[in-house]
Design a protein around this motif. Sequence first.
Motif, PDB file in Angstrom:
ATOM      1  N   GLU A 196      81.202  39.841  49.150  1.00 41.01           N
ATOM      2  CA  GLU A 196      82.106  40.443  48.181  1.00 41.01           C
ATOM      3  C   GLU A 196      81.625  40.227  46.752  1.00 41.01           C
ATOM      4  N   TYR A 197      81.097  39.036  46.491  1.00 41.08           N
ATOM      5  CA  TYR A 197      80.749  38.638  45.126  1.00 41.08           C
ATOM      6  C   TYR A 197      79.304  38.994  44.823  1.00 41.08           C
ATOM      7  N   MET A 198      79.090  39.640  43.679  1.00 36.69           N
ATOM      8  CA  MET A 198      77.735  39.929  43.203  1.00 36.69           C
ATOM      9  C   MET A 198      77.672  39.655  41.718  1.00 36.69           C
ATOM     10  N   SER A 199      76.478  39.316  41.256  1.00 33.65           N
ATOM     11  CA  SER A 199      76.343  38.894  39.866  1.00 33.65           C
ATOM     12  C   SER A 199      74.949  39.199  39.359  1.00 33.65           C
ATOM     13  N   TRP A 200      74.847  39.408  38.048  1.00 35.85           N
ATOM     14  CA  TRP A 200      73.561  39.578  37.385  1.00 35.85           C
ATOM     15  C   TRP A 200      73.345  38.424  36.413  1.00 35.85           C
ATOM     16  N   TYR A 201      72.112  37.891  36.423  1.00 34.03           N
ATOM     17  CA  TYR A 201      71.709  36.842  35.500  1.00 34.03           C
ATOM     18  C   TYR A 201      70.437  37.281  34.786  1.00 34.03           C
ATOM     19  N   PRO A 207      63.120  31.447  28.901  1.00 34.96           N
ATOM     20  CA  PRO A 207      62.575  30.083  28.751  1.00 34.96           C
ATOM     21  C   PRO A 207      63.462  29.213  27.871  1.00 34.96           C
ATOM     22  N   GLY A 208      63.770  28.040  28.369  1.00 35.55           N
ATOM     23  CA  GLY A 208      64.572  27.097  27.601  1.00 35.55           C
ATOM     24  C   GLY A 208      66.064  27.361  27.637  1.00 35.55           C
ATOM     25  N   LEU A 209      66.460  28.475  28.208  1.00 29.65           N
ATOM     26  CA  LEU A 209      67.886  28.833  28.252  1.00 29.65           C
ATOM     27  C   LEU A 209      68.436  28.862  29.673  1.00 29.65           C
ATOM     28  N   GLY A 210      67.582  28.730  30.661  1.00 25.43           N
ATOM     29  CA  GLY A 210      68.033  28.763  32.046  1.00 25.43           C
ATOM     30  C   GLY A 210      68.517  30.139  32.443  1.00 25.43           C
ATOM     31  N   LEU A 211      69.484  30.174  33.337  1.00 29.51           N
ATOM     32  CA  LEU A 211      70.063  31.432  33.781  1.00 29.51           C
ATOM     33  C   LEU A 211      71.415  31.636  33.108  1.00 29.51           C
ATOM     34  N   ARG A 212      71.594  32.794  32.560  1.00 29.48           N
ATOM     35  CA  ARG A 212      72.873  33.125  31.924  1.00 29.48           C
ATOM     36  C   ARG A 212      73.455  34.358  32.603  1.00 29.48           C
ATOM     37  N   GLN A 213      74.740  34.279  32.867  1.00 30.54           N
ATOM     38  CA  GLN A 213      75.380  35.350  33.614  1.00 30.54           C
ATOM     39  C   GLN A 213      75.691  36.535  32.706  1.00 30.54           C
ATOM     40  N   ILE A 214      75.363  37.728  33.167  1.00 27.73           N
ATOM     41  CA  ILE A 214      75.586  38.940  32.381  1.00 27.73           C
ATOM     42  C   ILE A 214      76.921  39.579  32.776  1.00 27.73           C
ATOM     43  N   TYR A 215      77.031  39.934  34.026  1.00 25.70           N
ATOM     44  CA  TYR A 215      78.249  40.502  34.594  1.00 25.70           C
ATOM     45  C   TYR A 215      78.387  40.002  36.025  1.00 25.70           C
ATOM     46  N   TYR A 216      79.612  40.040  36.525  1.00 21.91           N
ATOM     47  CA  TYR A 216      79.817  39.740  37.929  1.00 21.91           C
ATOM     48  C   TYR A 216      80.898  40.644  38.497  1.00 21.91           C
ATOM     49  N   SER A 217      80.959  40.668  39.812  1.00 20.48           N
ATOM     50  CA  SER A 217      81.920  41.522  40.500  1.00 20.48           C
ATOM     51  C   SER A 217      82.476  40.775  41.699  1.00 20.48           C
ATOM     52  N   MET A 218      83.811  40.681  41.750  1.00 21.86           N
ATOM     53  CA  MET A 218      84.451  39.981  42.853  1.00 21.86           C
ATOM     54  C   MET A 218      84.582  40.880  44.080  1.00 21.86           C
ATOM     55  N   ASN A 219      84.582  42.191  43.858  1.00 21.48           N
ATOM     56  CA  ASN A 219      84.667  43.115  44.987  1.00 21.48           C
ATOM     57  C   ASN A 219      84.493  44.535  44.457  1.00 21.48           C
ATOM     58  N   VAL A 220      84.583  45.509  45.335  1.00 20.57           N
ATOM     59  CA  VAL A 220      84.395  46.905  44.947  1.00 20.57           C
ATOM     60  C   VAL A 220      85.367  47.272  43.839  1.00 20.57           C
ATOM     61  N   GLU A 221      84.832  47.956  42.827  1.00 19.70           N
ATOM     62  CA  GLU A 221      85.615  48.438  41.682  1.00 19.70           C
ATOM     63  C   GLU A 221      86.179  47.320  40.801  1.00 19.70           C
ATOM     64  N   VAL A 222      85.730  46.096  41.010  1.00 19.08           N
ATOM     65  CA  VAL A 222      86.181  44.974  40.175  1.00 19.08           C
ATOM     66  C   VAL A 222      84.964  44.327  39.526  1.00 19.08           C
ATOM     67  N   THR A 223      84.861  44.468  38.206  1.00 17.33           N
ATOM     68  CA  THR A 223      83.747  43.849  37.492  1.00 17.33           C
ATOM     69  C   THR A 223      84.276  43.101  36.282  1.00 17.33           C
ATOM     70  N   ASP A 224      83.556  42.042  35.879  1.00 18.50           N
ATOM     71  CA  ASP A 224      83.961  41.245  34.720  1.00 18.50           C
ATOM     72  C   ASP A 224      82.751  40.791  33.945  1.00 18.50           C
ATOM     73  N   LYS A 225      82.969  40.566  32.654  1.00 21.53           N
ATOM     74  CA  LYS A 225      81.883  40.114  31.796  1.00 21.53           C
ATOM     75  C   LYS A 225      81.558  38.654  32.086  1.00 21.53           C
ATOM     76  N   GLY A 226      80.275  38.363  32.017  1.00 20.54           N
ATOM     77  CA  GLY A 226      79.823  36.990  32.093  1.00 20.54           C
ATOM     78  C   GLY A 226      79.669  36.428  30.695  1.00 20.54           C
ATOM     79  N   ASP A 227      78.632  35.628  30.508  1.00 18.41           N
ATOM     80  CA  ASP A 227      78.436  34.968  29.215  1.00 18.41           C
ATOM     81  C   ASP A 227      77.685  35.826  28.195  1.00 18.41           C
ATOM     82  N   LYS A 271      80.583  50.605  42.943  1.00 22.79           N
ATOM     83  CA  LYS A 271      81.253  51.680  43.683  1.00 22.79           C
ATOM     84  C   LYS A 271      81.237  51.414  45.178  1.00 22.79           C
ATOM     85  N   GLU A 272      80.241  50.658  45.620  1.00 30.41           N
ATOM     86  CA  GLU A 272      80.137  50.297  47.037  1.00 30.41           C
ATOM     87  C   GLU A 272      79.939  48.796  47.106  1.00 30.41           C
ATOM     88  N   LYS A 273      80.306  48.212  48.236  1.00 27.92           N
ATOM     89  CA  LYS A 273      80.209  46.770  48.378  1.00 27.92           C
ATOM     90  C   LYS A 273      78.771  46.277  48.292  1.00 27.92           C
TER      91      LYS A 273
END
Lengths: 113, 114
Positions: B30-35, B39-59, B69-71
Amino acid sequence: AQSVSQHNHHVILSEAASLELGCNYSYGGTVNLFWYVQYPGQHLQLLLKYFSGDPLVKGIKGFEAEFIKSKFSFNLRKPSVQWSDTAEYFCAVKAGTASKLTFGTGTRLQVTL
Amino acid sequence: EAQVTQNPRYLITVTGKKLTVTCSQNMNHEYMSWYRQDPGLGLRQIYYSMNVEVTDKGDVPEGYKVSRKEKRNFPLILESPSPNQTSLYFCASSLAGSYNSPLHFGNGTRLTVT
């Protein structure tokens, strides 16, 4: 918001030396803790995780980590490193029941022969 | 084989030219995310999605868009790329609602914006 600190940015060790990488987090509640490893040119892979129970967690390839709640720490250890352990290591924290995973800035480990 | 597939692996583009990086997973997560990894900053989250049609801003969502649109698919869209978006991008997925479920990562997309 939670944060994760990895104070060792670059560690150089000889083969067979012991390893300890520090990880501290800032969150007062229940946490789930992870260590990921990224070998050169590859994606991140899970090394080990802690979510409850025995605070000493054993992972793959001889790695282990100890959760010390009072110190907000989850340090990674290995008694004897190998050249193939050369990689970047990331500590990560999930706070409470949230799905968001917060990563530290990573520690680059270089193991020399 | 359970995996997260990103395409392309390498991308060089010019400022302002819209691009899309695709991400697909075959684990019914269900959960998907972009990072992004810098260098020196590690991984920072851009956006994530808890399920279809549900997205939220990361950092660090500025300059990015996503859709779910699809799982199985979670593309990352840069409408007008800029040089400061030159980075290594990772897509990841996990079982949502399972707070101890680890993330599974794709192989990464190295983007260069000139």
